[in-house]
Design a protein around this motif. Structure first.
Motif, PDB file in Angstrom:
ATOM      1  N   GLN A  71       7.018  -2.504   8.040  1.00 12.07           N
ATOM      2  CA  GLN A  71       7.091  -3.501   7.578  1.00 12.07           C
ATOM      3  C   GLN A  71       8.279  -3.491   9.275  1.00 12.07           C
ATOM      4  O   GLN A  71       8.497  -2.705   9.510  1.00 12.07           O
ATOM      5  CB  GLN A  71       8.141  -3.336   6.694  1.00 12.07           C
ATOM      6  CG  GLN A  71       9.217  -3.707   6.343  1.00 12.07           C
ATOM      7  CD  GLN A  71      10.112  -3.729   5.187  1.00 12.07           C
ATOM      8  OE1 GLN A  71      10.022  -2.179   4.668  1.00 12.07           O
ATOM      9  NE2 GLN A  71      10.785  -4.165   4.339  1.00 12.07           N
ATOM     10  N   ARG A  81      -7.145   5.602   9.645  1.00 10.47           N
ATOM     11  CA  ARG A  81      -7.237   4.288   9.329  1.00 10.47           C
ATOM     12  C   ARG A  81      -7.040   3.066  10.789  1.00 10.47           C
ATOM     13  O   ARG A  81      -5.901   3.674  12.177  1.00 10.47           O
ATOM     14  CB  ARG A  81      -5.651   3.987   8.889  1.00 10.47           C
ATOM     15  CG  ARG A  81      -5.737   3.833   7.073  1.00 10.47           C
ATOM     16  CD  ARG A  81      -4.773   4.076   6.572  1.00 10.47           C
ATOM     17  NE  ARG A  81      -3.521   3.604   7.159  1.00 10.47           N
ATOM     18  CZ  ARG A  81      -2.469   2.876   6.508  1.00 10.47           C
ATOM     19  NH1 ARG A  81      -2.859   2.706   5.774  1.00 10.47           N
ATOM     20  NH2 ARG A  81      -1.020   2.789   7.447  1.00 10.47           N
ATOM     21  N   VAL A 107       6.397  -8.296   7.054  1.00 12.25           N
ATOM     22  CA  VAL A 107       5.052  -7.838   7.340  1.00 12.25           C
ATOM     23  C   VAL A 107       3.691  -7.877   7.821  1.00 12.25           C
ATOM     24  O   VAL A 107       3.791  -9.251   8.134  1.00 12.25           O
ATOM     25  CB  VAL A 107       4.528  -6.860   5.820  1.00 12.25           C
ATOM     26  CG1 VAL A 107       3.553  -6.014   6.105  1.00 12.25           C
ATOM     27  CG2 VAL A 107       5.367  -6.054   5.447  1.00 12.25           C
ATOM     28  N   ARG A 108       3.568  -6.889   9.070  1.00 11.92           N
ATOM     29  CA  ARG A 108       3.003  -7.310  10.661  1.00 11.92           C
ATOM     30  C   ARG A 108       1.460  -6.334  10.315  1.00 11.92           C
ATOM     31  O   ARG A 108       1.910  -4.993   9.462  1.00 11.92           O
ATOM     32  CB  ARG A 108       3.531  -7.264  11.404  1.00 11.92           C
ATOM     33  CG  ARG A 108       2.327  -7.448  12.976  1.00 11.92           C
ATOM     34  CD  ARG A 108       3.501  -7.457  14.029  1.00 11.92           C
ATOM     35  NE  ARG A 108       3.124  -5.359  14.205  1.00 11.92           N
ATOM     36  CZ  ARG A 108       4.759  -5.233  14.508  1.00 11.92           C
ATOM     37  NH1 ARG A 108       5.293  -5.595  14.798  1.00 11.92           N
ATOM     38  NH2 ARG A 108       4.640  -4.133  14.772  1.00 11.92           N
ATOM     39  N   ILE A 109       0.214  -6.924   9.600  1.00 11.52           N
ATOM     40  CA  ILE A 109      -0.235  -6.218  10.144  1.00 11.52           C
ATOM     41  C   ILE A 109      -0.830  -5.297  11.470  1.00 11.52           C
ATOM     42  O   ILE A 109      -0.598  -5.973  12.445  1.00 11.52           O
ATOM     43  CB  ILE A 109      -1.730  -6.885   9.642  1.00 11.52           C
ATOM     44  CG1 ILE A 109      -1.736  -8.007   8.962  1.00 11.52           C
ATOM     45  CG2 ILE A 109      -2.884  -5.871   9.999  1.00 11.52           C
ATOM     46  CD1 ILE A 109      -1.837  -6.656   7.371  1.00 11.52           C
ATOM     47  N   GLU A 110      -1.178  -4.349  11.122  1.00 11.94           N
ATOM     48  CA  GLU A 110      -1.355  -3.662  13.074  1.00 11.94           C
ATOM     49  C   GLU A 110      -2.270  -3.185  13.252  1.00 11.94           C
ATOM     50  O   GLU A 110      -2.301  -2.425  12.781  1.00 11.94           O
ATOM     51  CB  GLU A 110       0.304  -2.761  13.604  1.00 11.94           C
ATOM     52  CG  GLU A 110       0.292  -1.953  14.573  1.00 11.94           C
ATOM     53  CD  GLU A 110       1.739  -0.674  14.559  1.00 11.94           C
ATOM     54  OE1 GLU A 110       2.868  -2.105  15.077  1.00 11.94           O
ATOM     55  OE2 GLU A 110       1.344   0.393  13.980  1.00 11.94           O
ATOM     56  N   LYS A 111      -2.817  -3.395  14.640  1.00 17.62           N
ATOM     57  CA  LYS A 111      -4.108  -2.235  14.892  1.00 17.62           C
ATOM     58  C   LYS A 111      -3.415  -0.824  15.124  1.00 17.62           C
ATOM     59  O   LYS A 111      -2.851  -1.417  16.733  1.00 17.62           O
ATOM     60  CB  LYS A 111      -5.472  -3.528  15.999  1.00 17.62           C
ATOM     61  CG  LYS A 111      -5.781  -3.907  15.085  1.00 17.62           C
ATOM     62  CD  LYS A 111      -6.906  -4.435  16.381  1.00 17.62           C
ATOM     63  CE  LYS A 111      -8.301  -5.069  15.922  1.00 17.62           C
ATOM     64  NZ  LYS A 111      -8.544  -5.153  16.800  1.00 17.62           N
ATOM     65  N   ASP A 123       1.017   2.600   3.786  1.00 24.78           N
ATOM     66  CA  ASP A 123       2.481   2.067   4.094  1.00 24.78           C
ATOM     67  C   ASP A 123       3.174   2.159   3.386  1.00 24.78           C
ATOM     68  O   ASP A 123       4.461   1.975   4.499  1.00 24.78           O
ATOM     69  CB  ASP A 123       1.970   0.413   4.545  1.00 24.78           C
ATOM     70  CG  ASP A 123       0.258   0.485   4.770  1.00 24.78           C
ATOM     71  OD1 ASP A 123       0.306   0.953   5.854  1.00 24.78           O
ATOM     72  OD2 ASP A 123      -0.852  -0.330   4.859  1.00 24.78           O
ATOM     73  N   ASN A 145       0.917  -1.237  -0.045  1.00 23.68           N
ATOM     74  CA  ASN A 145       0.056   0.354   0.579  1.00 23.68           C
ATOM     75  C   ASN A 145       0.789   1.220  -0.121  1.00 23.68           C
ATOM     76  O   ASN A 145       1.681   1.106   0.516  1.00 23.68           O
ATOM     77  CB  ASN A 145      -0.908  -0.144   1.151  1.00 23.68           C
ATOM     78  CG  ASN A 145      -1.826   0.792   0.885  1.00 23.68           C
ATOM     79  OD1 ASN A 145      -0.837   2.433   1.576  1.00 23.68           O
ATOM     80  ND2 ASN A 145      -2.936   0.535   2.361  1.00 23.68           N
ATOM     81  N   ILE A 190      -6.097  -0.255  10.986  1.00 21.89           N
ATOM     82  CA  ILE A 190      -4.864  -0.705  10.742  1.00 21.89           C
ATOM     83  C   ILE A 190      -4.054  -0.695   9.752  1.00 21.89           C
ATOM     84  O   ILE A 190      -4.408   0.431   9.074  1.00 21.89           O
ATOM     85  CB  ILE A 190      -5.759  -2.075  10.265  1.00 21.89           C
ATOM     86  CG1 ILE A 190      -6.392  -2.212   8.741  1.00 21.89           C
ATOM     87  CG2 ILE A 190      -6.424  -3.394  11.418  1.00 21.89           C
ATOM     88  CD1 ILE A 190      -5.992  -4.055   8.352  1.00 21.89           C
ATOM     89  N   ARG A 191      -2.999  -0.853  10.047  1.00 23.67           N
ATOM     90  CA  ARG A 191      -1.733  -0.533   8.686  1.00 23.67           C
ATOM     91  C   ARG A 191      -0.328  -1.441   8.503  1.00 23.67           C
ATOM     92  O   ARG A 191      -0.348  -2.733   9.895  1.00 23.67           O
ATOM     93  CB  ARG A 191      -1.229   0.853   9.111  1.00 23.67           C
ATOM     94  CG  ARG A 191      -0.209   0.575  10.459  1.00 23.67           C
ATOM     95  CD  ARG A 191       0.966   1.666  11.101  1.00 23.67           C
ATOM     96  NE  ARG A 191       0.651   2.149  12.681  1.00 23.67           N
ATOM     97  CZ  ARG A 191       0.833   3.136  13.118  1.00 23.67           C
ATOM     98  NH1 ARG A 191       0.751   4.222  12.576  1.00 23.67           N
ATOM     99  NH2 ARG A 191       1.219   3.118  14.437  1.00 23.67           N
ATOM    100  N   GLN A 192      -0.328  -1.839   7.561  1.00 24.18           N
ATOM    101  CA  GLN A 192       0.857  -2.691   7.761  1.00 24.18           C
ATOM    102  C   GLN A 192       2.162  -2.268   7.399  1.00 24.18           C
ATOM    103  O   GLN A 192       3.221  -0.891   6.961  1.00 24.18           O
ATOM    104  CB  GLN A 192       1.095  -3.198   5.854  1.00 24.18           C
ATOM    105  CG  GLN A 192       0.003  -3.782   5.997  1.00 24.18           C
ATOM    106  CD  GLN A 192       0.197  -3.945   4.301  1.00 24.18           C
ATOM    107  OE1 GLN A 192       0.755  -4.126   3.601  1.00 24.18           O
ATOM    108  NE2 GLN A 192      -1.425  -4.290   3.744  1.00 24.18           N
TER     109      GLN A 192
END
Length: 169
Positions: A81, A75, A92-96, A57, A54, A77-79
């Motif tokens: 690194q 937003r 890549v970790r998906i983070e709330k 991101d 994205n 959530i975000r991605q």
């Protein structure tokens, strides 16, 4: 039939049913299994694609990540690194996103982190920028020069000028 009343995973539905045993329900389940198998195949092929991240991101990660960049976007959530400390490989970790107090306050907290100098970069979107100032006036600790990069231009020239005014007066 006992199997019609219990819950099955899509891949447990029997495809080889004699014509004499076919009912409307078994035909519906067979159609469902075939459709689910098709979707599963597509999802597996997508997992193997090397897609670009994205843009928002990517920018956040290239500029130092969440610890260096204040994100004022709204937003949830975000991605992010990350680097695996053992292997040195990135992932890549998906983070709330959450604020110290609540999600409702996360943009205010991020703005304060930028204005205090705790974070060097601020990324903001049109959705979260209404009514905020990121100017280097005498009331804030961060007096560094502002550089404004627009990732997505608004449709209206008035909104673009207002957005630029968030950092420059």
């Amino acid at each position: 039939k006992s199997w019609e009343s219990k819950r099955l995973n899509w891949d447990e539905i029997e495809l080889n049913v004699k014509k004499s045993d076919l009912t409307v329900e078994t035909e519906r389940r067979i159609a469902y299994r075939r459709a689910a198998a098709t979707v599963h195949k597509y999802l597996q092929s997508v997992d193997g694609l090397d897609l670009p991240p994205n843009p928002l991101d990517e920018l956040l990660n290239k500029l130092g990540g969440p610890s260096m960049v204040a994100e004022l976007t709204g937003r949830k959530i975000r991605q992010v690194q990350c680097i695996n400390k053992e292997t040195g490989q990135s992932f890549v970790r998906i983070e709330k996103r959450k604020g110290v107090k609540s999600f409702d306050k996360v943009n205010i907290e991020e703005k304060e982190a930028f204005q205090s100098g705790e974070k060097n970069v601020a990324i903001l979107s049109e959705a979260a920028s209404t009514g905020i100032s990121l100017q280097a006036d005498h009331r804030v600790q961060n007096q560094r020069r502002r550089v404004h990069i627009t990732l997505e231009l608004p449709w209206s020239a008035d909104k673009a000028i207002q957005q630029l005014g968030r950092t420059h007066r």
